[in-house]
Enzyme design. Structure first.
Site, PDB file in Angstrom:
ATOM      1  N   LYS A 173       0.761  -1.137   0.125  1.00  0.00           N
ATOM      2  CA  LYS A 173      -0.135   0.137  -0.102  1.00  0.00           C
ATOM      3  C   LYS A 173       0.689   1.409  -0.170  1.00  0.00           C
ATOM      4  O   LYS A 173       0.529   2.275  -0.667  1.00  0.00           O
ATOM      5  CB  LYS A 173      -0.979   0.069   1.229  1.00  0.00           C
ATOM      6  CG  LYS A 173      -1.650   1.099   1.345  1.00  0.00           C
ATOM      7  CD  LYS A 173      -2.887   1.800   0.359  1.00  0.00           C
ATOM      8  CE  LYS A 173      -3.488   2.831   0.619  1.00  0.00           C
ATOM      9  NZ  LYS A 173      -4.594   3.094  -0.115  1.00  0.00           N
ATOM     10  N   LYS A 241      -0.761  11.436   6.092  1.00  0.00           N
ATOM     11  CA  LYS A 241      -0.674  10.406   7.012  1.00  0.00           C
ATOM     12  C   LYS A 241       0.001   9.082   6.597  1.00  0.00           C
ATOM     13  O   LYS A 241       0.964   8.610   6.894  1.00  0.00           O
ATOM     14  CB  LYS A 241      -1.948   9.912   7.586  1.00  0.00           C
ATOM     15  CG  LYS A 241      -2.238   8.935   8.415  1.00  0.00           C
ATOM     16  CD  LYS A 241      -2.416   7.443   8.021  1.00  0.00           C
ATOM     17  CE  LYS A 241      -3.896   7.362   7.469  1.00  0.00           C
ATOM     18  NZ  LYS A 241      -4.096   6.107   6.803  1.00  0.00           N
TER      19      LYS A 241
END
Ligand code: NAP
Length: 297
Positions: A173, A241
Protein backbone atom coordinates in the site's frame (compact mmCIF):
# COMPACT_ATOMS: atom_id res chain seq x y z
CA UNK A 1 -23.38 -22.92 11.36
CA UNK A 2 -21.49 -20.37 9.19
CA UNK A 3 -18.98 -18.12 10.91
CA UNK A 4 -20.29 -14.87 12.34
CA UNK A 5 -18.77 -11.77 10.70
CA UNK A 6 -18.08 -8.45 12.44
CA UNK A 7 -17.19 -5.05 10.94
CA UNK A 8 -15.51 -2.30 12.99
CA UNK A 9 -15.25 1.28 11.64
CA UNK A 10 -18.12 2.60 9.53
CA UNK A 11 -16.41 5.71 8.11
CA UNK A 12 -16.24 6.75 4.45
CA UNK A 13 -14.59 3.47 3.46
CA UNK A 14 -15.98 1.03 6.04
CA UNK A 15 -19.54 2.14 5.41
CA UNK A 16 -19.43 1.20 1.72
CA UNK A 17 -17.62 -2.06 2.38
CA UNK A 18 -20.05 -3.19 5.11
CA UNK A 19 -23.03 -2.26 2.91
CA UNK A 20 -21.73 -4.42 0.07
CA UNK A 21 -21.01 -7.28 2.47
CA UNK A 22 -24.55 -7.17 3.84
CA UNK A 23 -26.15 -6.95 0.40
CA UNK A 24 -24.11 -9.63 -1.31
CA UNK A 25 -23.36 -12.17 1.46
CA UNK A 26 -25.46 -11.78 4.59
CA UNK A 27 -27.30 -8.93 6.32
CA UNK A 28 -26.79 -10.72 9.66
CA UNK A 29 -23.39 -9.25 10.58
CA UNK A 30 -22.17 -7.58 13.77
CA UNK A 31 -21.04 -3.95 13.63
CA UNK A 32 -19.30 -1.52 15.97
CA UNK A 33 -18.42 2.15 15.45
CA UNK A 34 -16.94 4.64 17.94
CA UNK A 35 -19.74 7.10 17.13
CA UNK A 36 -22.58 4.70 17.84
CA UNK A 37 -25.20 6.54 15.77
CA UNK A 38 -23.41 5.42 12.59
CA UNK A 39 -24.48 1.82 13.27
CA UNK A 40 -28.19 2.68 13.11
CA UNK A 41 -28.64 2.43 9.33
CA UNK A 42 -26.96 -1.00 9.42
CA UNK A 43 -29.06 -2.22 12.36
CA UNK A 44 -32.16 -1.18 10.41
CA UNK A 45 -31.10 -3.58 7.66
CA UNK A 46 -30.42 -6.59 9.87
CA UNK A 47 -27.02 -6.03 11.48
CA UNK A 48 -26.52 -6.24 15.25
CA UNK A 49 -24.66 -3.38 16.94
CA UNK A 50 -22.12 -4.59 19.51
CA UNK A 51 -21.45 -2.66 22.72
CA UNK A 52 -17.67 -2.72 22.23
CA UNK A 53 -14.99 -4.24 19.96
CA UNK A 54 -14.49 -6.88 22.71
CA UNK A 55 -18.19 -7.78 22.65
CA UNK A 56 -18.11 -8.03 18.84
CA UNK A 57 -15.01 -10.23 18.96
CA UNK A 58 -16.67 -12.56 21.47
CA UNK A 59 -19.37 -13.32 18.87
CA UNK A 60 -17.40 -13.42 15.60
CA UNK A 61 -14.95 -15.78 13.88
CA UNK A 62 -14.15 -13.17 11.22
CA UNK A 63 -13.46 -9.60 12.38
CA UNK A 64 -12.94 -6.85 9.76
CA UNK A 65 -11.85 -3.32 10.58
CA UNK A 66 -11.24 -0.04 8.77
CA UNK A 67 -10.30 2.90 11.03
CA UNK A 68 -8.03 5.91 10.51
CA UNK A 69 -4.45 5.58 11.72
CA UNK A 70 -2.00 3.33 13.58
CA UNK A 71 -2.96 4.50 17.14
CA UNK A 72 -6.62 3.98 16.27
CA UNK A 73 -6.11 0.36 15.18
CA UNK A 74 -4.02 -0.20 18.32
CA UNK A 75 -6.80 1.24 20.47
CA UNK A 76 -9.55 -0.81 18.83
CA UNK A 77 -7.60 -4.08 19.05
CA UNK A 78 -5.28 -3.74 22.06
CA UNK A 79 -6.97 -0.99 24.14
CA UNK A 80 -9.55 -1.30 26.94
CA UNK A 81 -12.67 -3.06 25.63
CA UNK A 82 -10.70 -3.93 22.51
CA UNK A 83 -10.85 -6.94 20.21
CA UNK A 84 -8.08 -8.74 22.12
CA UNK A 85 -10.22 -8.90 25.25
CA UNK A 86 -13.01 -10.83 23.57
CA UNK A 87 -11.32 -12.77 20.81
CA UNK A 88 -11.75 -16.53 20.49
CA UNK A 89 -8.93 -18.94 19.56
CA UNK A 90 -8.99 -19.56 15.79
CA UNK A 91 -10.69 -16.24 15.00
CA UNK A 92 -9.34 -14.19 12.08
CA UNK A 93 -8.84 -10.40 12.17
CA UNK A 94 -8.53 -8.52 8.86
CA UNK A 95 -7.33 -4.90 8.98
CA UNK A 96 -8.31 -2.73 5.98
CA UNK A 97 -6.87 0.50 7.47
CA UNK A 98 -3.63 1.98 6.09
CA UNK A 99 -1.20 1.87 9.02
CA UNK A 100 2.42 1.21 9.98
CA UNK A 101 3.81 -2.14 8.73
CA UNK A 102 5.89 -2.46 11.90
CA UNK A 103 2.90 -1.88 14.22
CA UNK A 104 0.95 -4.33 12.06
CA UNK A 105 3.43 -7.11 12.80
CA UNK A 106 3.29 -6.31 16.53
CA UNK A 107 -0.52 -6.42 16.57
CA UNK A 108 -0.49 -9.77 14.73
CA UNK A 109 1.91 -11.15 17.35
CA UNK A 110 -0.36 -10.03 20.22
CA UNK A 111 -3.35 -11.73 18.57
CA UNK A 112 -1.31 -14.90 17.99
CA UNK A 113 -0.69 -15.11 21.76
CA UNK A 114 -4.46 -15.65 22.07
CA UNK A 115 -4.49 -18.23 19.26
CA UNK A 116 -6.06 -15.78 16.78
CA UNK A 117 -4.93 -15.05 13.21
CA UNK A 118 -4.35 -11.78 11.34
CA UNK A 119 -4.25 -10.44 7.79
CA UNK A 120 -3.28 -6.88 6.83
CA UNK A 121 -5.44 -5.98 3.86
CA UNK A 122 -5.28 -2.25 3.00
CA UNK A 123 -7.38 -1.08 0.10
CA UNK A 124 -7.11 1.26 -2.87
CA UNK A 125 -9.90 2.67 -5.03
CA UNK A 126 -11.35 5.48 -2.91
CA UNK A 127 -14.83 5.96 -1.51
CA UNK A 128 -16.23 5.24 -5.00
CA UNK A 129 -14.49 1.85 -5.00
CA UNK A 130 -15.84 1.02 -1.52
CA UNK A 131 -19.40 1.96 -2.49
CA UNK A 132 -19.29 0.12 -5.83
CA UNK A 133 -17.45 -2.92 -4.46
CA UNK A 134 -14.51 -2.52 -6.85
CA UNK A 135 -11.61 -2.01 -4.43
CA UNK A 136 -8.10 -3.35 -4.90
CA UNK A 137 -7.07 -5.23 -1.75
CA UNK A 138 -3.41 -6.05 -1.02
CA UNK A 139 -3.13 -8.83 1.51
CA UNK A 140 -0.29 -9.85 3.85
CA UNK A 141 -0.44 -13.02 5.95
CA UNK A 142 -1.02 -16.76 5.62
CA UNK A 143 -2.57 -17.54 2.19
CA UNK A 144 -4.83 -20.17 3.82
CA UNK A 145 -6.38 -17.42 5.95
CA UNK A 146 -6.99 -15.35 2.84
CA UNK A 147 -8.86 -18.27 1.26
CA UNK A 148 -11.03 -18.55 4.39
CA UNK A 149 -12.14 -14.93 4.09
CA UNK A 150 -11.99 -14.49 0.29
CA UNK A 151 -15.79 -14.78 -0.23
CA UNK A 152 -16.22 -11.90 2.24
CA UNK A 153 -13.57 -9.70 0.60
CA UNK A 154 -15.03 -10.41 -2.86
CA UNK A 155 -18.20 -8.57 -1.86
CA UNK A 156 -16.28 -5.26 -1.96
CA UNK A 157 -12.98 -6.09 -3.67
CA UNK A 158 -12.44 -6.63 -7.40
CA UNK A 159 -8.68 -7.27 -7.32
CA UNK A 160 -7.49 -9.25 -4.30
CA UNK A 161 -3.75 -9.95 -4.30
CA UNK A 162 -1.75 -11.95 -1.77
CA UNK A 163 1.60 -10.17 -1.52
CA UNK A 164 3.54 -11.95 1.28
CA UNK A 165 3.67 -12.43 5.07
CA UNK A 166 2.00 -10.15 7.64
CA UNK A 167 3.01 -6.50 7.06
CA UNK A 168 3.50 -6.98 3.31
CA UNK A 169 0.02 -5.69 2.50
CA UNK A 170 0.85 -2.41 4.25
CA UNK A 171 4.24 -2.21 2.49
CA UNK A 172 2.57 -2.65 -0.91
CA UNK A 173 0.00 0.00 0.00
CA UNK A 174 2.90 2.38 0.70
CA UNK A 175 4.30 1.57 -2.75
CA UNK A 176 0.85 2.48 -4.08
CA UNK A 177 1.02 5.83 -2.28
CA UNK A 178 4.51 6.65 -3.65
CA UNK A 179 3.18 6.04 -7.16
CA UNK A 180 0.07 8.11 -6.48
CA UNK A 181 1.78 11.25 -5.16
CA UNK A 182 4.76 11.35 -7.50
CA UNK A 183 2.41 10.96 -10.45
CA UNK A 184 0.26 13.69 -8.97
CA UNK A 185 3.26 16.03 -8.82
CA UNK A 186 3.95 15.28 -12.49
CA UNK A 187 0.35 16.14 -13.39
CA UNK A 188 0.65 19.44 -11.50
CA UNK A 189 3.95 20.37 -13.18
CA UNK A 190 2.70 19.43 -16.64
CA UNK A 191 -0.47 21.50 -16.31
CA UNK A 192 1.38 24.54 -14.91
CA UNK A 193 3.89 24.30 -17.78
CA UNK A 194 0.97 24.26 -20.23
CA UNK A 195 -0.56 27.28 -18.50
CA UNK A 196 2.73 29.23 -18.60
CA UNK A 197 3.13 28.33 -22.29
CA UNK A 198 -0.27 29.72 -23.16
CA UNK A 199 -1.71 26.34 -24.18
CA UNK A 200 -5.37 25.39 -23.98
CA UNK A 201 -5.49 23.16 -20.89
CA UNK A 202 -8.45 21.01 -21.99
CA UNK A 203 -6.89 20.37 -25.40
CA UNK A 204 -3.55 19.60 -23.80
CA UNK A 205 -5.17 17.02 -21.52
CA UNK A 206 -7.03 15.45 -24.42
CA UNK A 207 -3.83 15.26 -26.47
CA UNK A 208 -1.65 13.55 -23.85
CA UNK A 209 -4.12 11.41 -21.88
CA UNK A 210 -4.25 8.51 -24.35
CA UNK A 211 -0.48 8.21 -24.84
CA UNK A 212 2.40 7.05 -22.67
CA UNK A 213 1.75 9.92 -20.22
CA UNK A 214 -1.79 8.81 -19.45
CA UNK A 215 -2.70 7.85 -15.85
CA UNK A 216 -5.64 7.58 -13.44
CA UNK A 217 -4.46 10.76 -11.74
CA UNK A 218 -4.26 12.70 -15.03
CA UNK A 219 -7.66 11.47 -16.20
CA UNK A 220 -9.51 11.98 -12.89
CA UNK A 221 -7.76 14.80 -11.08
CA UNK A 222 -6.40 16.79 -14.08
CA UNK A 223 -9.87 18.03 -15.09
CA UNK A 224 -10.67 18.82 -11.44
CA UNK A 225 -7.50 20.96 -11.20
CA UNK A 226 -8.42 22.84 -14.38
CA UNK A 227 -11.90 23.55 -12.97
CA UNK A 228 -10.31 24.52 -9.62
CA UNK A 229 -12.60 22.02 -7.89
CA UNK A 230 -10.82 21.09 -4.65
CA UNK A 231 -13.47 18.76 -3.19
CA UNK A 232 -11.72 15.70 -1.73
CA UNK A 233 -11.81 12.11 -2.93
CA UNK A 234 -8.94 11.76 -0.48
CA UNK A 235 -7.94 14.62 1.81
CA UNK A 236 -4.47 16.16 2.08
CA UNK A 237 -4.48 15.29 5.81
CA UNK A 238 -5.04 11.56 5.19
CA UNK A 239 -2.58 11.63 2.28
CA UNK A 240 0.04 13.09 4.65
CA UNK A 241 -0.65 10.30 7.16
CA UNK A 242 0.28 7.82 4.43
CA UNK A 243 3.38 9.75 3.30
CA UNK A 244 4.56 9.88 6.89
CA UNK A 245 4.27 6.06 6.97
CA UNK A 246 6.19 5.84 3.66
CA UNK A 247 9.01 8.08 4.91
CA UNK A 248 9.24 6.27 8.27
CA UNK A 249 9.53 2.92 6.50
CA UNK A 250 12.10 4.37 4.08
CA UNK A 251 14.07 5.69 7.04
CA UNK A 252 14.09 2.21 8.62
CA UNK A 253 15.31 0.82 5.27
CA UNK A 254 17.94 3.58 4.87
CA UNK A 255 16.42 4.47 1.51
CA UNK A 256 16.40 7.98 0.01
CA UNK A 257 12.98 8.87 -1.47
CA UNK A 258 13.59 12.27 -3.00
CA UNK A 259 10.38 12.87 -4.91
CA UNK A 260 8.11 11.50 -2.15
CA UNK A 261 9.91 13.66 0.43
CA UNK A 262 9.41 16.72 -1.75
CA UNK A 263 5.67 16.08 -2.09
CA UNK A 264 5.45 15.53 1.70
CA UNK A 265 6.92 18.99 2.32
CA UNK A 266 4.76 20.66 -0.32
CA UNK A 267 1.68 19.17 1.40
CA UNK A 268 3.04 20.34 4.75
CA UNK A 269 3.13 23.91 3.40
CA UNK A 270 -0.52 23.57 2.35
CA UNK A 271 -1.48 22.12 5.76
CA UNK A 272 0.12 25.12 7.46
CA UNK A 273 -2.21 27.30 5.39
CA UNK A 274 -5.23 25.38 6.68
CA UNK A 275 -5.85 23.44 3.44
CA UNK A 276 -5.59 19.92 4.94
CA UNK A 277 -9.23 19.10 4.30
CA UNK A 278 -8.99 19.83 0.55
CA UNK A 279 -8.48 17.07 -2.00
CA UNK A 280 -4.93 15.81 -2.54
CA UNK A 281 -4.92 17.31 -6.07
CA UNK A 282 -4.78 20.76 -4.41
CA UNK A 283 -1.04 19.99 -4.45
CA UNK A 284 -0.95 22.23 -7.51
CA UNK A 285 -1.59 25.23 -5.24
CA UNK A 286 1.87 24.80 -3.68
CA UNK A 287 3.47 24.97 -7.15
CA UNK A 288 1.29 27.92 -8.11
CA UNK A 289 2.63 29.81 -5.10
CA UNK A 290 6.25 29.02 -6.06
CA UNK A 291 5.82 30.03 -9.70
CA UNK A 292 3.36 32.89 -9.40
CA UNK A 293 1.33 31.22 -12.16
CA UNK A 294 -2.18 29.95 -11.57
CA UNK A 295 -4.15 27.39 -13.56
CA UNK A 296 -7.02 29.06 -15.35
CA UNK A 297 -5.48 32.57 -15.37
P1 NAP B 1 -13.05 8.22 7.93
O1 NAP B 1 -14.23 8.44 7.06
O2 NAP B 1 -12.46 9.36 8.67
O3 NAP B 1 -13.48 7.06 9.00
C1 NAP B 1 -12.62 6.68 10.03
C2 NAP B 1 -13.29 5.59 10.85
O4 NAP B 1 -12.39 5.21 11.89
C3 NAP B 1 -14.59 6.04 11.54
O5 NAP B 1 -15.45 4.95 11.65
C4 NAP B 1 -14.06 6.46 12.92
O6 NAP B 1 -15.06 6.43 13.92
C5 NAP B 1 -13.04 5.38 13.16
N1 NAP B 1 -12.04 5.73 14.16
C6 NAP B 1 -11.05 6.66 14.03
N2 NAP B 1 -10.29 6.69 15.14
C7 NAP B 1 -10.81 5.76 15.98
C8 NAP B 1 -10.47 5.33 17.28
N3 NAP B 1 -9.43 5.86 17.95
N4 NAP B 1 -11.22 4.37 17.86
C9 NAP B 1 -12.28 3.84 17.21
N5 NAP B 1 -12.66 4.20 15.96
C10 NAP B 1 -11.93 5.16 15.36
O7 NAP B 1 -11.82 7.57 7.14
P2 NAP B 1 -11.84 6.64 5.82
O8 NAP B 1 -11.70 7.51 4.61
O9 NAP B 1 -12.98 5.67 5.93
O10 NAP B 1 -10.43 5.89 6.01
C11 NAP B 1 -10.31 4.74 6.81
C12 NAP B 1 -8.98 4.05 6.44
O11 NAP B 1 -9.00 3.69 5.04
C13 NAP B 1 -7.76 4.97 6.63
O12 NAP B 1 -6.66 4.20 7.10
C14 NAP B 1 -7.49 5.48 5.19
O13 NAP B 1 -6.14 5.85 4.98
C15 NAP B 1 -7.87 4.26 4.38
N6 NAP B 1 -8.23 4.55 2.97
C16 NAP B 1 -9.05 5.61 2.66
C17 NAP B 1 -9.36 5.86 1.32
C18 NAP B 1 -10.25 7.02 0.91
O14 NAP B 1 -10.27 7.36 -0.29
N7 NAP B 1 -10.99 7.64 1.81
C19 NAP B 1 -8.85 5.03 0.31
C20 NAP B 1 -8.04 3.96 0.66
C21 NAP B 1 -7.73 3.72 2.00
P3 NAP B 1 -16.04 7.70 14.14
O15 NAP B 1 -17.20 7.48 13.21
O16 NAP B 1 -16.41 7.64 15.56
O17 NAP B 1 -15.25 8.95 13.80
Amino acid sequence: MPEQIGFIGLGIMGRGMAANLMQKLTPGIWVWNRTASRTEEFAAQGATAAASPAALAAECGIILLCVSDTPDVEQVILGPGGVLEGIQPGALVIDHSTISPRATREIAARLAEKGAHFLDAPVSGGSEGAARGTLSIMVGGDPAHLERVRPVLETYGKTITHVGPVGSGQMVKLVNQILVVVNELAVCEGLLFAQAGGLDLEQTLAAVSGGAAGSWMLANRGPQMIRRDWRPGFTIDLQQKDLRLVLEAADELGLPLLATGMVFHLYRALQRQGLGSEGNHALVKALEQLSGIQLGD
